[in-house]
Design an enzyme around this catalytic site. Sequence first.
Site, PDB file in Angstrom:
ATOM      1  N   TYR A  74      47.954  57.382  58.560  1.00 47.67           N
ATOM      2  CA  TYR A  74      47.630  56.090  59.191  1.00 47.67           C
ATOM      3  C   TYR A  74      48.864  55.191  59.190  1.00 47.67           C
ATOM      4  O   TYR A  74      49.269  54.669  60.235  1.00 47.67           O
ATOM      5  CB  TYR A  74      46.491  55.442  58.414  1.00 47.67           C
ATOM      6  CG  TYR A  74      46.021  54.100  58.928  1.00 47.67           C
ATOM      7  CD1 TYR A  74      45.387  53.991  60.166  1.00 47.67           C
ATOM      8  CD2 TYR A  74      46.163  52.947  58.162  1.00 47.67           C
ATOM      9  CE1 TYR A  74      44.930  52.759  60.631  1.00 47.67           C
ATOM     10  CE2 TYR A  74      45.696  51.718  58.612  1.00 47.67           C
ATOM     11  CZ  TYR A  74      45.089  51.622  59.845  1.00 47.67           C
ATOM     12  OH  TYR A  74      44.633  50.408  60.294  1.00 47.67           O
ATOM     13  N   LEU A 115      45.984  57.975  80.862  1.00 41.82           N
ATOM     14  CA  LEU A 115      45.119  56.802  80.949  1.00 41.82           C
ATOM     15  C   LEU A 115      45.453  56.028  82.214  1.00 41.82           C
ATOM     16  O   LEU A 115      46.596  55.629  82.407  1.00 41.82           O
ATOM     17  CB  LEU A 115      45.392  55.937  79.694  1.00 41.82           C
ATOM     18  CG  LEU A 115      44.692  54.606  79.540  1.00 41.82           C
ATOM     19  CD1 LEU A 115      43.178  54.784  79.489  1.00 41.82           C
ATOM     20  CD2 LEU A 115      45.169  53.920  78.245  1.00 41.82           C
TER      21      LEU A 115
HETATM   22  P1  NAD Z   1      36.935  50.950  64.154  1.00 43.46           P
HETATM   23  O1  NAD Z   1      36.973  52.360  63.663  1.00 43.46           O
HETATM   24  O2  NAD Z   1      35.656  50.211  64.052  1.00 43.46           O
HETATM   25  O3  NAD Z   1      37.420  50.876  65.666  1.00 43.46           O
HETATM   26  C1  NAD Z   1      38.379  51.737  66.207  1.00 43.46           C
HETATM   27  C2  NAD Z   1      37.891  52.169  67.575  1.00 43.46           C
HETATM   28  O4  NAD Z   1      38.877  53.019  68.194  1.00 43.46           O
HETATM   29  C3  NAD Z   1      36.592  52.982  67.511  1.00 43.46           C
HETATM   30  O5  NAD Z   1      35.642  52.482  68.415  1.00 43.46           O
HETATM   31  C4  NAD Z   1      37.039  54.403  67.878  1.00 43.46           C
HETATM   32  O6  NAD Z   1      36.008  55.162  68.475  1.00 43.46           O
HETATM   33  C5  NAD Z   1      38.209  54.114  68.804  1.00 43.46           C
HETATM   34  N1  NAD Z   1      39.168  55.216  68.923  1.00 43.46           N
HETATM   35  C6  NAD Z   1      39.801  55.884  67.926  1.00 43.46           C
HETATM   36  N2  NAD Z   1      40.586  56.850  68.437  1.00 43.46           N
HETATM   37  C7  NAD Z   1      40.462  56.773  69.803  1.00 43.46           C
HETATM   38  C8  NAD Z   1      41.027  57.496  70.888  1.00 43.46           C
HETATM   39  N3  NAD Z   1      41.890  58.525  70.691  1.00 43.46           N
HETATM   40  N4  NAD Z   1      40.680  57.152  72.146  1.00 43.46           N
HETATM   41  C9  NAD Z   1      39.809  56.130  72.382  1.00 43.46           C
HETATM   42  N5  NAD Z   1      39.235  55.418  71.386  1.00 43.46           N
HETATM   43  C10 NAD Z   1      39.562  55.742  70.122  1.00 43.46           C
HETATM   44  O7  NAD Z   1      38.107  50.178  63.391  1.00 43.46           O
HETATM   45  P2  NAD Z   1      38.467  48.620  63.390  1.00 43.46           P
HETATM   46  O8  NAD Z   1      38.327  48.111  62.023  1.00 43.46           O
HETATM   47  O9  NAD Z   1      37.759  47.952  64.492  1.00 43.46           O
HETATM   48  O10 NAD Z   1      40.037  48.679  63.717  1.00 43.46           O
HETATM   49  C11 NAD Z   1      40.504  48.458  65.031  1.00 43.46           C
HETATM   50  C12 NAD Z   1      42.025  48.440  65.036  1.00 43.46           C
HETATM   51  O11 NAD Z   1      42.506  47.408  64.188  1.00 43.46           O
HETATM   52  C13 NAD Z   1      42.668  49.729  64.577  1.00 43.46           C
HETATM   53  O12 NAD Z   1      43.799  49.997  65.385  1.00 43.46           O
HETATM   54  C14 NAD Z   1      43.090  49.406  63.166  1.00 43.46           C
HETATM   55  O13 NAD Z   1      44.199  50.171  62.767  1.00 43.46           O
HETATM   56  C15 NAD Z   1      43.405  47.927  63.232  1.00 43.46           C
HETATM   57  N6  NAD Z   1      43.250  47.277  61.934  1.00 43.46           N
HETATM   58  C16 NAD Z   1      42.022  46.970  61.431  1.00 43.46           C
HETATM   59  C17 NAD Z   1      41.910  46.350  60.188  1.00 43.46           C
HETATM   60  C18 NAD Z   1      40.569  45.944  59.609  1.00 43.46           C
HETATM   61  O14 NAD Z   1      40.533  45.318  58.533  1.00 43.46           O
HETATM   62  N7  NAD Z   1      39.451  46.211  60.238  1.00 43.46           N
HETATM   63  C19 NAD Z   1      43.068  46.075  59.436  1.00 43.46           C
HETATM   64  C20 NAD Z   1      44.296  46.433  59.972  1.00 43.46           C
HETATM   65  C21 NAD Z   1      44.382  47.011  61.230  1.00 43.46           C
END
Ligand code: NAD
Length: 316
Positions: free
Chosen positions: A146, A62
């Site tokens: 996860y 990256l």
């Molecule tokens: P989401 O699936 O909507 O977003 C995750 C994004 O990461 C997606 O756009 C996906 O395409 C991208 N992605 C995944 N693997 C990738 C890679 N190898 N390279 C580039 N892009 C990649 O999920 P979210 O709810 O928006 O969660 C975002 C972050 O927040 C995550 O890391 C998640 O673990 C963390 N999180 C979210 C919640 C929640 O309640 N939504 C709770 C705890 C933690």
Amino acid sequence: MTYSLVTGGAGFLGSHLCDHLISKGHFVICVDNLITGSPDNIAHLIGHDRFKFIRHDVTEFLYVTEDLDYIFHFASPASPIDYLKFPIQTLKVGSLGTHKALGLAKNKQCRFLLASTSECYGDPLVHPQTEDYWGNVNPIGPRGVYDEAKRFAEAITMAYHRHHGVATRIVRIFNTYGPRMRLHDGRALPAFIFQAMTDQEVTVFGDGSQTRSFCYIDDLIRGIYALMMSDENEPVNIGNQAEISILDFAKEVIRLTDSKSKIVFEALPVDDPKIRQPDISKAKRVLNWEPEVELVDGINRSIPYFKKKVQQEIAD
Ligand code: NAD
Ligand code: UDP
């Protein structure tokens, strides 16, 4: 100009973060491979003179030419059905992807924030969960891909901080909801709203006595920005403390959508945590942050978005 890079910026949380950073005057570079995200989430930002989208898998090398000030590492599947469908990608993005993002932060000498999760606490034996609780995670269960990826991500983030002096931040995010969640991402709110709006049975897993504490997206983003701007290197919980059983949550969604749906009970997924509630004393103390949006208000704010999504799906 302040330069921020957001991995996972086309996802639910990442796209709201991009909006917030743009509103603060940052130049935002969004890096996403769209595995679970959608271009729709950032369509309104395409063409903005302070926004750039790079389609890239962050588990691969990256690099960007801009002098970065901040990296927000949000890339990772996040909903249980997503990480069960993409177990290897989830492990890779939490480990290799976090390594690459930290390497970029070290190279650019910029701040780095890891989006970690309440899942680090697993099925918790301490309630509410404080940051000094080490958790109760099953490493080999289906959710382990996860939980353990995020625990590794926290470990490597602290190693880059201690060993390389990178200015790192770790946010442990608790269940968050709001517009831009995918209608069929399997999480409780989209599932219940879709079922309620289409008068289908609302599927409560187990007997619905398991609890969660739901935080509205705007509150979360405000807390994450405050954490990045703070000096706190150790993990900080960000979430809403209002704890509710999943059965009561389903009833609330049915009520607020004026639905006639009935509730049905289905099998509880393996290792589904029985209780979850953040202790947010640290966020209050260190960031002067606390959530403002109550559950009923947050669901009402989300309903117009989901209504549009349901109508689109029916029309297709
Ligand atoms: P989401 O699936 O909507 O977003 C995750 C994004 O990461 C997606 O756009 C996906 O395409 C991208 N992605 C995944 N693997 C990738 C890679 N190898 N390279 C580039 N892009 C990649 O999920 P979210 O709810 O928006 O969660 C975002 C972050 O927040 C995550 O890391 C998640 O673990 C963390 N999180 C979210 C919640 C929640 O309640 N939504 C709770 C705890 C933690
Ligand atoms: N859940 C449910 N019915 C659904 C989807 C989820 O009862 O259709 C339950 C799920 O078993 C869990 C809670 O709702 O106990 C929250 O699930 P979600 O997937 O939103 O988040 P997480 O389990 O990661 O906290």
